[in-house]
Design an enzyme around this catalytic site. Structure first.
Site, short mmCIF file in Angstrom:
data_model
loop_
_atom_site.label_atom_id
_atom_site.label_comp_id
_atom_site.label_asym_id
_atom_site.label_seq_id
_atom_site.Cartn_x
_atom_site.Cartn_y
_atom_site.Cartn_z
N ASP A 1 -15.41 -3.17 -1.39
CA ASP A 1 -15.02 -2.91 -0.01
C ASP A 1 -16.27 -2.51 0.78
OD1 ASP A 1 -12.48 -3.10 -1.16
OD2 ASP A 1 -12.31 -0.93 -1.38
N ASP A 57 0.85 -1.18 0.00
CA ASP A 57 0.00 0.00 0.00
C ASP A 57 0.89 1.24 0.00
OD1 ASP A 57 -2.07 -1.78 0.15
OD2 ASP A 57 -2.63 -1.30 2.22
#
Length: 236
Positions: A129, A7
């Site tokens: 998500d 990330d």
């Protein structure tokens, strides 16, 4: 496939806790080196997220992503802020193998349909998500009223095949994946290839997922906590 995750925030590799940008842990100041270490362990797939881009909708970590693409030998998938056709094409031309479309799948389905028609379900992956079964968008900062199941079904009808399912409440917590959610989605939508993301701790979690029919997963924090190694992932 098992995808180690990197990330990106400010050109560095970090981890968030439950998607909270204020709870950031530095993993590696040199994510290009980190990607090379993943390669060296025998892994040929990598999951990249532009965290800054997920908030802004712009390619905030483009230079780092480009350097990782040049350094990494294998399948590279990328998500985070891909909300326009031009940016999607730019990343594909850069050599990204799979694009993860998250917020735009809900807010601009026509864009996703166009990308699926032009590039196919193997290259355009849908990021789903959510919290409590409902979709979260824009870097998980906004909660929608659309169910994760509904979004997956809609995108399947448009030609999508692969869906990265992340329970935001499990992300970065090391509490194990949301097996109930994943199992329900797999049972109700068996033609969808679900990729488990969020909370996975160790090889045992991967084996539990595989027993439930979910073979693909993304591993982030567990690698940096040491509860699973790159070598173990290569074996799995």
């Amino acid at each position: 496939m098992i995808f180690p995750a990197i990330d990106l925030k400010g050109g560095q590799s970090v981890r968030l806790y439950q998607g909270d940008y204020e709870q950031t842990t530095l993993i590696n100041a040199d994510p290009v080196q980190q990607a090379q270490q993943i390669n060296a362990a025998g892994l040929k797939q990598l999951h990249l997220v532009d965290l800054d881009g997920a908030k802004s909708g712009q390619p905030e970590n483009l230079a780092t992503i480009t350097a990782i693409r040049q350094a990494f030998d294998g399948t590279l998938e990328l998500g985070g802020g891909i909300r326009t056709y031009d940016l999607a094409v730019r990343y594909l031309q850069l050599g990204i193998d799979r694009l993860i479309i998250g917020s735009a799948a809900l807010t601009n389905p026509a864009l996703v349909q166009r990308l699926l028609q032009e590039f196919g379900g193997a290259r355009i992956v849908i990021g789903v998500d959510g919290n409590n079964g409902q979709v979260a968008i824009n870097g998980w900062l906004e909660q929608s009223q659309t169910s994760m199941r509904s979004l997956i079904a809609t995108m399947m009808a448009a030609g999508a095949q692969n869906f990265i399912v992340t329970d935001v409440a499990r992300d970065g917590t090391m509490q194990g994946p949301n097996l109930a959610l994943l199992t329900t989605l797999h049972t109700e939508l068996p033609a969808a290839n679900l990729v488990a993301s969020g909370g996975i701790r160790d090889v045992a979690d991967l084996q539990t997922l595989q027993a439930a029919g979910i073979d693909d997963a993304i591993i982030g924090k567990a690698l940096y906590e040491g509860t699973v190694t790159l070598e173990q992932l290569a074996e799995v």
